[in-house]
Design a protein around this motif. Sequence first.
Motif, mmCIF file in Angstrom:
data_model
loop_
_atom_site.group_PDB
_atom_site.id
_atom_site.type_symbol
_atom_site.label_atom_id
_atom_site.label_comp_id
_atom_site.label_asym_id
_atom_site.label_seq_id
_atom_site.Cartn_x
_atom_site.Cartn_y
_atom_site.Cartn_z
ATOM 1 N N GLY A 260 -2.862 2.248 8.344
ATOM 2 C CA GLY A 260 -2.807 3.228 7.261
ATOM 3 C C GLY A 260 -1.597 4.127 7.282
ATOM 4 N N GLN A 261 -0.443 3.581 7.707
ATOM 5 C CA GLN A 261 0.749 4.419 7.789
ATOM 6 C C GLN A 261 1.419 4.659 6.444
ATOM 7 N N PHE A 262 1.027 3.920 5.396
ATOM 8 C CA PHE A 262 1.650 4.085 4.095
ATOM 9 C C PHE A 262 0.721 4.769 3.087
ATOM 10 N N THR A 263 -0.310 5.406 3.566
ATOM 11 C CA THR A 263 -1.204 6.126 2.666
ATOM 12 C C THR A 263 -0.539 7.408 2.168
ATOM 13 N N ALA A 264 -0.985 7.867 1.007
ATOM 14 C CA ALA A 264 -0.380 9.057 0.396
ATOM 15 C C ALA A 264 -0.597 10.302 1.241
ATOM 16 N N ALA A 265 -1.712 10.350 1.965
ATOM 17 C CA ALA A 265 -2.006 11.543 2.762
ATOM 18 C C ALA A 265 -0.976 11.739 3.879
ATOM 19 N N LYS A 266 -0.402 10.637 4.380
ATOM 20 C CA LYS A 266 0.556 10.757 5.476
ATOM 21 C C LYS A 266 1.984 11.005 4.991
ATOM 22 N N ASP B 168 -3.984 11.010 12.355
ATOM 23 C CA ASP B 168 -3.702 10.131 13.492
ATOM 24 C C ASP B 168 -2.293 9.555 13.395
ATOM 25 N N LEU B 169 -1.674 9.375 14.568
ATOM 26 C CA LEU B 169 -0.330 8.795 14.689
ATOM 27 C C LEU B 169 0.681 9.473 13.754
#
Length: 290
Positions: free
Chosen positions: A45-51, A229-230
């Motif tokens: 999930g590194q490309f989610t908008a929240a991150k 996370d991360l």
Amino acid sequence: MITTTALYDVPGPRTRARHRLYGIGATVAILALLGWILYLLFTTGQFTAAKWSPFLYTGIQELLLNGLGNTLKAFVLAAVLSLALGAVLAVGRLSDHRALRWVCTLVVEFFRAMPVLVMIFFIYVALQVAPLPALVTGLTLYNGSVLAEVFRSGVNAVDRGQREAAYALGMRKTQVMTHVLVPQAVRAMLPAIISQLVVALKDTSLGFLITYEEFLHAGKLIASNLDYDLPFIPVVMVISPIYIGMCMLLSWLANWVARRQQRNPKVEAVAVAAAEPGNLMTGGPQPPVR
């Protein structure tokens, strides 16, 4: 049509086909590795908008820009001082005075062997120097010592006949260095100089270890304040392309300087007229025409 060369054997049809297969295999392996990395990034999930939404905040953008400005400031200071120190040490190592040559050799070998991080920490902790001067001083001592060897080897790589011809014309050593040896050595030294400047640019990231607010320090500060996370992975994905872009810009600058130097009238080849029949001696008979 197959051409021959003295440097290597021209590959035949089987060898060219085998090399083509090697190239295809290497390309497939690289693409598979990139696909695997992207798969891991998507699954975590590194490309989610929240991150990625925090990077839209003005405060975070200003923090990154300030860090980038501090990185460029440290790099420019370290680069200029390293080139100056390298030139001085190279002149000392090329000196005819044995004592000066030994002192410069000792300085170069000592700072080349000393880890740059140890020098930065020593200057910052033991000498109680501010973060920016400590970082710049450590980078200058290390990169200046390496550049001194680059300058010395570049000057020594010029053909010995150039030096002897200049001395035969009555030129002093300073004139020989500035007008004959250094202009010819610059083109050979330029790739190594740019490579060492790229090393200095990347080593500015060591400043975050002594609380210097450079680009990596700004990224670390942003990641430590994110609550998912991360958090370091999106920050690294933002910072890494900028570092790579600055290094590529330095390489482009080196190529541009090399092209400008080749077009310089002082280094361009002079056209020489073709030889024609003429008198062997003034007033002598003309050579027979065949």
